[in-house]
Write a protein that holds these residues in place. Structure first.
Motif, PDB file in Angstrom:
ATOM      1  N   HIS A  66      14.293   1.881  -1.633  1.00  0.00           N
ATOM      2  CA  HIS A  66      13.787   2.888  -1.549  1.00  0.00           C
ATOM      3  C   HIS A  66      12.714   2.669  -2.516  1.00  0.00           C
ATOM      4  CE1 HIS A  66      18.739   2.553  -1.361  1.00  0.00           C
ATOM      5  NE2 HIS A  66      18.043   3.848  -0.085  1.00  0.00           N
ATOM      6  N   LEU A  67      11.712   2.168  -2.376  1.00  0.00           N
ATOM      7  CA  LEU A  67      10.197   1.861  -3.084  1.00  0.00           C
ATOM      8  C   LEU A  67       9.836   3.452  -2.898  1.00  0.00           C
ATOM      9  CD1 LEU A  67       8.727  -0.890  -2.281  1.00  0.00           C
ATOM     10  CD2 LEU A  67      10.563  -0.170  -4.425  1.00  0.00           C
ATOM     11  N   TYR A  68      10.301   3.746  -1.555  1.00  0.00           N
ATOM     12  CA  TYR A  68       9.383   5.724  -1.764  1.00  0.00           C
ATOM     13  C   TYR A  68      10.267   6.712  -2.314  1.00  0.00           C
ATOM     14  CZ  TYR A  68       7.777   9.392   1.045  1.00  0.00           C
ATOM     15  OH  TYR A  68       6.948  11.587   0.822  1.00  0.00           O
ATOM     16  N   GLU A  69      11.894   6.602  -2.792  1.00  0.00           N
ATOM     17  CA  GLU A  69      12.561   7.409  -2.947  1.00  0.00           C
ATOM     18  C   GLU A  69      12.375   7.433  -4.987  1.00  0.00           C
ATOM     19  OE1 GLU A  69      13.130   5.794  -0.631  1.00  0.00           O
ATOM     20  OE2 GLU A  69      14.556   7.034   0.477  1.00  0.00           O
ATOM     21  N   ALA A  70      12.041   6.078  -5.505  1.00  0.00           N
ATOM     22  CA  ALA A  70      12.185   5.347  -6.472  1.00  0.00           C
ATOM     23  C   ALA A  70      10.548   6.302  -7.579  1.00  0.00           C
ATOM     24  CB  ALA A  70      11.663   4.080  -6.743  1.00  0.00           C
ATOM     25  N   GLU A  71       9.763   6.120  -6.288  1.00  0.00           N
ATOM     26  CA  GLU A  71       8.286   6.461  -6.901  1.00  0.00           C
ATOM     27  C   GLU A  71       8.329   8.119  -6.987  1.00  0.00           C
ATOM     28  OE1 GLU A  71       4.591   4.874  -5.131  1.00  0.00           O
ATOM     29  OE2 GLU A  71       5.542   2.640  -5.465  1.00  0.00           O
ATOM     30  N   MET A  72       9.440   8.469  -5.867  1.00  0.00           N
ATOM     31  CA  MET A  72       9.137   9.932  -5.684  1.00  0.00           C
ATOM     32  C   MET A  72      10.455  10.568  -7.439  1.00  0.00           C
ATOM     33  SD  MET A  72      11.035  12.941  -3.265  1.00  0.00           S
ATOM     34  CE  MET A  72      11.201  12.152  -2.146  1.00  0.00           C
ATOM     35  N   LYS A  73      11.015  10.073  -7.539  1.00  0.00           N
ATOM     36  CA  LYS A  73      11.206  10.077  -9.086  1.00  0.00           C
ATOM     37  C   LYS A  73      10.589   9.898  -9.835  1.00  0.00           C
ATOM     38  CE  LYS A  73      15.276   8.661 -11.931  1.00  0.00           C
ATOM     39  NZ  LYS A  73      17.048   8.067 -11.830  1.00  0.00           N
ATOM     40  N   SER A  84       0.575  -1.220  -0.026  1.00  0.00           N
ATOM     41  CA  SER A  84      -0.173   0.504   0.367  1.00  0.00           C
ATOM     42  C   SER A  84       0.818   1.357   0.222  1.00  0.00           C
ATOM     43  CB  SER A  84      -0.938   0.029   1.552  1.00  0.00           C
ATOM     44  OG  SER A  84      -0.046   0.267   2.354  1.00  0.00           O
ATOM     45  N   ASP A  85      -0.032   2.339  -0.367  1.00  0.00           N
ATOM     46  CA  ASP A  85       1.052   4.219  -0.278  1.00  0.00           C
ATOM     47  C   ASP A  85       1.500   3.915   1.134  1.00  0.00           C
ATOM     48  OD1 ASP A  85       0.260   3.816  -2.289  1.00  0.00           O
ATOM     49  OD2 ASP A  85      -1.350   5.408  -2.479  1.00  0.00           O
ATOM     50  N   GLU A  86       0.407   3.456   1.941  1.00  0.00           N
ATOM     51  CA  GLU A  86       0.920   4.263   3.526  1.00  0.00           C
ATOM     52  C   GLU A  86       1.525   2.790   3.955  1.00  0.00           C
ATOM     53  OE1 GLU A  86      -2.004   2.846   2.327  1.00  0.00           O
ATOM     54  OE2 GLU A  86      -3.749   4.660   2.992  1.00  0.00           O
ATOM     55  N   MET A  87       2.366   1.667   3.538  1.00  0.00           N
ATOM     56  CA  MET A  87       3.211   1.070   3.725  1.00  0.00           C
ATOM     57  C   MET A  87       4.794   1.466   3.111  1.00  0.00           C
ATOM     58  SD  MET A  87       5.232  -1.491   5.158  1.00  0.00           S
ATOM     59  CE  MET A  87       3.719  -1.950   5.765  1.00  0.00           C
ATOM     60  N   VAL A  88       4.515   1.837   1.611  1.00  0.00           N
ATOM     61  CA  VAL A  88       5.890   2.681   1.258  1.00  0.00           C
ATOM     62  C   VAL A  88       6.097   3.767   2.079  1.00  0.00           C
ATOM     63  CG1 VAL A  88       6.071   3.448  -0.916  1.00  0.00           C
ATOM     64  CG2 VAL A  88       4.964   1.736  -1.643  1.00  0.00           C
ATOM     65  N   GLU A  89       5.321   4.166   2.204  1.00  0.00           N
ATOM     66  CA  GLU A  89       5.241   5.763   3.068  1.00  0.00           C
ATOM     67  C   GLU A  89       6.164   5.176   4.189  1.00  0.00           C
ATOM     68  OE1 GLU A  89       4.164   9.811   4.741  1.00  0.00           O
ATOM     69  OE2 GLU A  89       3.244   9.016   3.372  1.00  0.00           O
ATOM     70  N   ALA A  90       5.570   4.473   4.650  1.00  0.00           N
ATOM     71  CA  ALA A  90       5.973   3.627   6.575  1.00  0.00           C
ATOM     72  C   ALA A  90       7.544   3.420   5.672  1.00  0.00           C
ATOM     73  CB  ALA A  90       5.082   2.658   7.305  1.00  0.00           C
ATOM     74  N   LEU A  91       8.251   2.033   5.359  1.00  0.00           N
ATOM     75  CA  LEU A  91       9.484   2.206   4.863  1.00  0.00           C
ATOM     76  C   LEU A  91      10.581   3.007   4.459  1.00  0.00           C
ATOM     77  CD1 LEU A  91       8.446  -1.433   2.690  1.00  0.00           C
ATOM     78  CD2 LEU A  91       9.489  -0.850   5.217  1.00  0.00           C
ATOM     79  N   GLY A  92       9.789   4.206   3.690  1.00  0.00           N
ATOM     80  CA  GLY A  92      10.829   5.795   3.589  1.00  0.00           C
ATOM     81  C   GLY A  92      10.611   5.617   4.963  1.00  0.00           C
ATOM     82  N   SER A  93      10.048   6.212   5.521  1.00  0.00           N
ATOM     83  CA  SER A  93      10.102   6.645   7.157  1.00  0.00           C
ATOM     84  C   SER A  93      11.055   5.882   7.877  1.00  0.00           C
ATOM     85  CB  SER A  93       9.153   6.741   8.009  1.00  0.00           C
ATOM     86  OG  SER A  93       9.144   7.749   9.000  1.00  0.00           O
ATOM     87  N   LEU A  94      11.347   4.530   8.086  1.00  0.00           N
ATOM     88  CA  LEU A  94      12.839   3.641   8.523  1.00  0.00           C
ATOM     89  C   LEU A  94      13.825   4.193   7.649  1.00  0.00           C
ATOM     90  CD1 LEU A  94      12.506   1.525  11.091  1.00  0.00           C
ATOM     91  CD2 LEU A  94      11.795   0.375   9.144  1.00  0.00           C
TER      92      LEU A  94
END
Length: 157
Positions: free
Chosen positions: A123-130, A19-29
């Motif tokens: 780095h899913l959060y960063e990859a999606e931001m890119k 989920s979006d929330e999981m990607v964000e949580a892992l990005g925060s971690l």
């Protein structure tokens, strides 16, 4: 021309069901871990700077003796040279304790979370931001290192 295979490589694509929330949580971690990496670097700076100062005290002691102040030389040698920076610890022991008590367990937990919750894809959060911020088809906005313009072509960074 926009390529049909344009986008992040498989290692940086969100696994199905994440989920979006999981990607964000892992990005925060991950961001928190990166901050501890910086803190650890500052500990190494503290360690090296303190060690450099301690080694310079050898010279200060010698110069105080040569300048005719053996009592001051002995005071510096016995009261400051080789002194613990906190009770029972030199700086290398502080670095070791930080690594064993905090940094290493944090790193292991972050890696385990990525393995279990995102199939090891980091780095899913960063990859999606890119992906959201790049201009598809622009030679300086390629998705992957292997999708850039041929050597000598495109923007010259």
């Amino acid at each position: 021309m926009i390529r049909h295979d344009d986008g992040p490589d498989l290692a940086h694509r969100r696994p199905e069901g994440v989920s979006d929330e999981m990607v964000e949580a892992l990005g925060s971690l991950s961001k928190a871990l990166e901050t501890t990496e910086r803190a650890r670097g500052h500990l190494y700076s503290f360690h090296q700077l303190t060690g450099t100062a301690d080694l310079e005290l050898d010279r200060a002691v010698e110069l105080l003796r040569k300048a005719g102040h053996p009592d001051w030389a002995e005071t510096v040698r016995t009261q400051v040279l080789g002194r613990n920076v906190i009770p029972g610890h030199w700086t290398f022991q502080i670095v070791e304790a930080y690594d064993a008590t905090y940094h290493r367990p944090f790193k292991e937990i972050e890696q385990a979370a990525v393995e279990e919750l995102a199939e090891g894809r980091d780095h899913l959060y960063e990859a999606e931001m890119k992906e959201a911020r790049r201009t598809a088809g622009h030679p300086d906005h390629t998705a992957r290192p292997d999708s850039g313009p041929p050597s000598g072509a495109g923007g010259g960074r």
